[in-house]
Design a protein around this motif. Structure first.
Motif, PDB file in Angstrom:
ATOM      1  N   GLU A   1       8.522  14.508   4.209  1.00 57.05           N
ATOM      2  CA  GLU A   1      10.084  13.866   4.192  1.00 57.05           C
ATOM      3  C   GLU A   1      10.287  13.269   5.941  1.00 57.05           C
ATOM      4  O   GLU A   1      10.808  12.103   5.942  1.00 57.05           O
ATOM      5  N   LYS A   2       9.882  14.054   6.776  1.00 51.85           N
ATOM      6  CA  LYS A   2       9.943  13.582   8.098  1.00 51.85           C
ATOM      7  C   LYS A   2       9.430  12.184   8.322  1.00 51.85           C
ATOM      8  O   LYS A   2      10.025  11.429   9.080  1.00 51.85           O
ATOM      9  N   ILE A   3       8.351  11.811   7.593  1.00 47.72           N
ATOM     10  CA  ILE A   3       7.679  10.648   8.058  1.00 47.72           C
ATOM     11  C   ILE A   3       8.267   9.700   7.140  1.00 47.72           C
ATOM     12  O   ILE A   3       8.462   8.472   7.402  1.00 47.72           O
ATOM     13  N   LYS A   4       8.575  10.007   6.041  1.00 47.62           N
ATOM     14  CA  LYS A   4       9.189   9.102   4.928  1.00 47.62           C
ATOM     15  C   LYS A   4      10.479   8.325   5.532  1.00 47.62           C
ATOM     16  O   LYS A   4      10.656   7.325   5.488  1.00 47.62           O
ATOM     17  N   GLN A   5      11.130   9.165   6.165  1.00 45.89           N
ATOM     18  CA  GLN A   5      12.364   8.944   6.778  1.00 45.89           C
ATOM     19  C   GLN A   5      12.354   7.788   7.823  1.00 45.89           C
ATOM     20  O   GLN A   5      12.764   6.945   7.924  1.00 45.89           O
TER      21      GLN A   5
ATOM     22  N   SER B   1       0.773  -1.114   0.064  1.00 48.13           N
ATOM     23  CA  SER B   1       0.047   0.083  -0.193  1.00 48.13           C
ATOM     24  C   SER B   1       0.873   1.196   0.009  1.00 48.13           C
ATOM     25  O   SER B   1       0.604   2.111  -0.738  1.00 48.13           O
ATOM     26  N   LEU B   2       1.865   1.308   0.836  1.00 47.20           N
ATOM     27  CA  LEU B   2       2.701   2.516   1.012  1.00 47.20           C
ATOM     28  C   LEU B   2       3.626   2.750  -0.139  1.00 47.20           C
ATOM     29  O   LEU B   2       3.939   3.852  -0.565  1.00 47.20           O
ATOM     30  N   MET B   3       4.050   1.630  -0.916  1.00 49.16           N
ATOM     31  CA  MET B   3       5.100   1.720  -2.075  1.00 49.16           C
ATOM     32  C   MET B   3       4.054   2.464  -3.294  1.00 49.16           C
ATOM     33  O   MET B   3       4.567   3.192  -3.982  1.00 49.16           O
ATOM     34  N   PHE B   4       2.887   2.352  -3.210  1.00 47.72           N
ATOM     35  CA  PHE B   4       2.043   3.024  -4.249  1.00 47.72           C
ATOM     36  C   PHE B   4       1.755   4.421  -3.861  1.00 47.72           C
ATOM     37  O   PHE B   4       1.277   5.382  -4.468  1.00 47.72           O
ATOM     38  N   LYS B   5       1.578   4.591  -2.596  1.00 46.90           N
ATOM     39  CA  LYS B   5       1.251   6.075  -2.004  1.00 46.90           C
ATOM     40  C   LYS B   5       2.299   7.061  -2.113  1.00 46.90           C
ATOM     41  O   LYS B   5       2.133   8.323  -1.977  1.00 46.90           O
ATOM     42  N   ILE B   6       3.494   6.588  -1.604  1.00 41.26           N
ATOM     43  CA  ILE B   6       4.635   7.332  -1.421  1.00 41.26           C
ATOM     44  C   ILE B   6       5.347   7.741  -2.769  1.00 41.26           C
ATOM     45  O   ILE B   6       5.922   6.878  -3.573  1.00 41.26           O
ATOM     46  N   ASP B   7       5.552   9.005  -3.128  1.00 37.39           N
ATOM     47  CA  ASP B   7       6.176   9.554  -4.268  1.00 37.39           C
ATOM     48  C   ASP B   7       7.876   9.462  -3.709  1.00 37.39           C
ATOM     49  O   ASP B   7       8.185   9.864  -2.674  1.00 37.39           O
ATOM     50  N   LYS B   8       8.536   9.278  -4.813  1.00 38.42           N
ATOM     51  CA  LYS B   8      10.201   9.383  -4.608  1.00 38.42           C
ATOM     52  C   LYS B   8      10.537   8.464  -3.169  1.00 38.42           C
ATOM     53  O   LYS B   8      10.959   9.301  -2.322  1.00 38.42           O
ATOM     54  N   LEU B   9      10.192   7.478  -3.080  1.00 41.76           N
ATOM     55  CA  LEU B   9      10.930   6.554  -2.096  1.00 41.76           C
ATOM     56  C   LEU B   9      12.055   6.072  -2.326  1.00 41.76           C
ATOM     57  O   LEU B   9      12.508   5.608  -3.278  1.00 41.76           O
ATOM     58  N   VAL B  10      13.043   6.416  -1.331  1.00 41.98           N
ATOM     59  CA  VAL B  10      14.301   6.005  -1.407  1.00 41.98           C
ATOM     60  C   VAL B  10      14.718   5.355  -0.299  1.00 41.98           C
ATOM     61  O   VAL B  10      14.372   5.512   0.924  1.00 41.98           O
ATOM     62  N   GLY B  11      15.329   4.024  -0.551  1.00 45.87           N
ATOM     63  CA  GLY B  11      15.548   3.172   0.372  1.00 45.87           C
ATOM     64  C   GLY B  11      14.605   1.967   0.366  1.00 45.87           C
ATOM     65  O   GLY B  11      13.604   2.009  -0.454  1.00 45.87           O
ATOM     66  N   THR B  12      14.589   0.987   1.283  1.00 49.98           N
ATOM     67  CA  THR B  12      13.525  -0.061   1.507  1.00 49.98           C
ATOM     68  C   THR B  12      12.519   0.126   2.745  1.00 49.98           C
ATOM     69  O   THR B  12      13.315   0.807   3.692  1.00 49.98           O
ATOM     70  N   LEU B  13      11.370  -0.147   2.551  1.00 48.36           N
ATOM     71  CA  LEU B  13      10.603  -0.083   3.733  1.00 48.36           C
ATOM     72  C   LEU B  13      10.607  -0.968   4.987  1.00 48.36           C
ATOM     73  O   LEU B  13      11.420  -2.170   4.618  1.00 48.36           O
TER      74      LEU B  13
END
Length: 88
Positions: free
Chosen positions: A79-83, A8-20
């Motif tokens: 960005e803060k949450i993506k990290q 789900s998050l893979m499709f919702k997050i733009d510009k994902l850097v790294g692995t979840l």
């Protein structure tokens, strides 16, 4: 098809850097960063629950469900949450 936070998050997050992170860690971060209703709406919509069922369960209007989902998706792209969601 079963619901997973990772997919789900893979499709919702733009510009994902790294692995979840692992599912358990993702759930922990989302529960901390989302409001209770944002979390419930996000999980319900991503698991293909009908919006009428969501409105009845949370006792809120259809428009509010859409607002909460949109708000949750916006938070995911901060960005803060993506990290916090990613293993560096």
């Amino acid at each position: 098809m079963s619901f997973t936070f990772t997919q789900s998050l893979m499709f919702k997050i733009d510009k994902l850097v790294g692995t979840l992170k692992s599912e358990e860690q993702l759930i922990e971060v989302l529960k901390r960063k989302f409001t209770k209703k944002e979390y419930k709406v996000f999980v319900a919509i991503e698991s293909n629950e009908e919006k009428t069922a969501i409105t009845n369960e949370l006792k809120i209007e259809q428009d509010r469900v859409d607002e909460l989902y949109k708000s949750a998706c916006k938070k995911l792209n901060q960005e803060k949450i993506k990290q916090e969601l990613v293993n560096l």
